[in-house]
Motif scaffolding. Sequence first.
Motif, short mmCIF file in Angstrom:
data_model
loop_
_atom_site.label_atom_id
_atom_site.label_comp_id
_atom_site.label_asym_id
_atom_site.label_seq_id
_atom_site.Cartn_x
_atom_site.Cartn_y
_atom_site.Cartn_z
N ALA A 6 -7.59 -1.18 -12.58
CA ALA A 6 -8.53 -1.63 -11.56
C ALA A 6 -9.64 -0.62 -11.34
O ALA A 6 -10.82 -0.98 -11.23
CB ALA A 6 -7.78 -1.89 -10.25
N ALA A 7 -9.28 0.66 -11.29
CA ALA A 7 -10.28 1.70 -11.07
C ALA A 7 -11.27 1.77 -12.23
O ALA A 7 -12.48 1.95 -12.02
CB ALA A 7 -9.60 3.05 -10.88
N SER A 30 -8.92 5.95 -6.16
CA SER A 30 -10.29 5.91 -6.71
C SER A 30 -11.22 5.03 -5.89
O SER A 30 -12.03 4.28 -6.43
CB SER A 30 -10.25 5.42 -8.17
N GLY A 31 -11.09 5.13 -4.58
CA GLY A 31 -11.96 4.37 -3.70
C GLY A 31 -11.56 2.92 -3.49
O GLY A 31 -12.24 2.19 -2.78
N LEU A 32 -10.45 2.51 -4.10
CA LEU A 32 -9.97 1.13 -3.97
C LEU A 32 -8.74 1.10 -3.06
O LEU A 32 -8.03 2.09 -2.92
CB LEU A 32 -9.59 0.56 -5.33
N ARG A 33 -8.47 -0.06 -2.50
CA ARG A 33 -7.22 -0.30 -1.78
C ARG A 33 -6.34 -1.14 -2.71
O ARG A 33 -6.57 -2.34 -2.87
CB ARG A 33 -7.49 -1.00 -0.45
N VAL A 34 -5.36 -0.50 -3.32
CA VAL A 34 -4.53 -1.13 -4.34
C VAL A 34 -3.24 -1.64 -3.71
O VAL A 34 -2.52 -0.88 -3.07
CB VAL A 34 -4.21 -0.13 -5.47
N THR A 35 -2.95 -2.91 -3.91
CA THR A 35 -1.71 -3.49 -3.39
C THR A 35 -0.50 -2.89 -4.09
O THR A 35 -0.48 -2.75 -5.31
CB THR A 35 -1.71 -5.02 -3.59
N VAL A 36 0.51 -2.52 -3.30
CA VAL A 36 1.79 -2.06 -3.85
C VAL A 36 2.89 -2.79 -3.10
O VAL A 36 2.68 -3.35 -2.04
CB VAL A 36 1.97 -0.54 -3.72
N GLY A 37 4.08 -2.79 -3.69
CA GLY A 37 5.20 -3.47 -3.06
C GLY A 37 6.51 -2.85 -3.47
O GLY A 37 6.57 -1.95 -4.32
N PRO A 38 7.61 -3.32 -2.89
CA PRO A 38 8.94 -2.78 -3.21
C PRO A 38 9.23 -2.86 -4.70
O PRO A 38 8.92 -3.85 -5.36
CB PRO A 38 9.89 -3.69 -2.41
N GLY A 39 9.79 -1.78 -5.23
CA GLY A 39 10.16 -1.76 -6.63
C GLY A 39 9.02 -1.49 -7.58
O GLY A 39 9.18 -1.61 -8.80
N VAL A 40 7.86 -1.09 -7.05
CA VAL A 40 6.69 -0.81 -7.87
C VAL A 40 6.28 0.65 -7.68
O VAL A 40 6.25 1.14 -6.54
CB VAL A 40 5.51 -1.75 -7.53
N PHE A 41 5.97 1.32 -8.78
CA PHE A 41 5.53 2.72 -8.73
C PHE A 41 4.26 2.85 -7.90
O PHE A 41 3.30 2.09 -8.07
CB PHE A 41 5.29 3.19 -10.17
#
Length: 272
Positions: free
Chosen positions: A111-112, A65-76
Amino acid sequence: MPSLPTSLPASAVVAALRSAGCVFAEDEAELILSTARTPDEAAAMVDRRASGQPLELVLGWAGFSGLRVTVGPGVFVPRRRTEFLVERALAAAPTASVVVDLCCGSGAVGAALAASLDGVELHATDIDPAAVRCARRNLTPFGGHVHEGDLFAALPGTLRGRVDILAANVPYVPTGEIALLPAEARDHEPLAALDGGADGLDVLRRVAAGAARWLAPGGSLFVETSQRQVPLALAAFSRGGLDARVAVSEEWHAHVIVGTNGGRAVQPGADV
């Protein structure tokens, strides 16, 4: 995989990704090279991607949705089709003041929504500690509160009857079909974020049964599901006392069940 020179020209990265079977090698190479801070980091990212890790986990972020969302290991990893859920929620409640993101994962949906609403009070929950840590990184800039626990049980009681948008990107893959998922999801994302039980609707039913106690009059619950699950999902929403309907995006092949609290009295009882 071809060896990568120290300078890492884009052509070498593309060749390495293409040899590993990445269909969109050019696009992925551009993202890796624009994200990596050094050639060594870029080379390590290419190695991880070539080994089968999802691109978003390699980059450390996902576009949503136009954002840069942080993701990491073990997260959907948030799916682009879930942007349709966000669009439907904003269309239904453009002046929402209280938003809850259940099963929040990275917090992408919350966040979106917060990014498009003025002065919103934002809460999110997830049962997985890794997801909670990740969501806090994404939602803190919006003043969001992330709670660790099982669905509504994690929410502060002061939210009862006040929620305008209740978004729940619940797991909805039937247990017997988990093995059919792409390896990127099956091998690198938490099972609890994918497995929805025998027919895929176990968590959806729990959310639908408890939502009315938390929704404000006129507030709505938004849950993504599959096309074949729509009839059973609508029935679950109706049993929960919600006015249910389905929204469909042909472009994204997305189906969102919308359940609105018509302001009818809800019998008090234990949360589910």
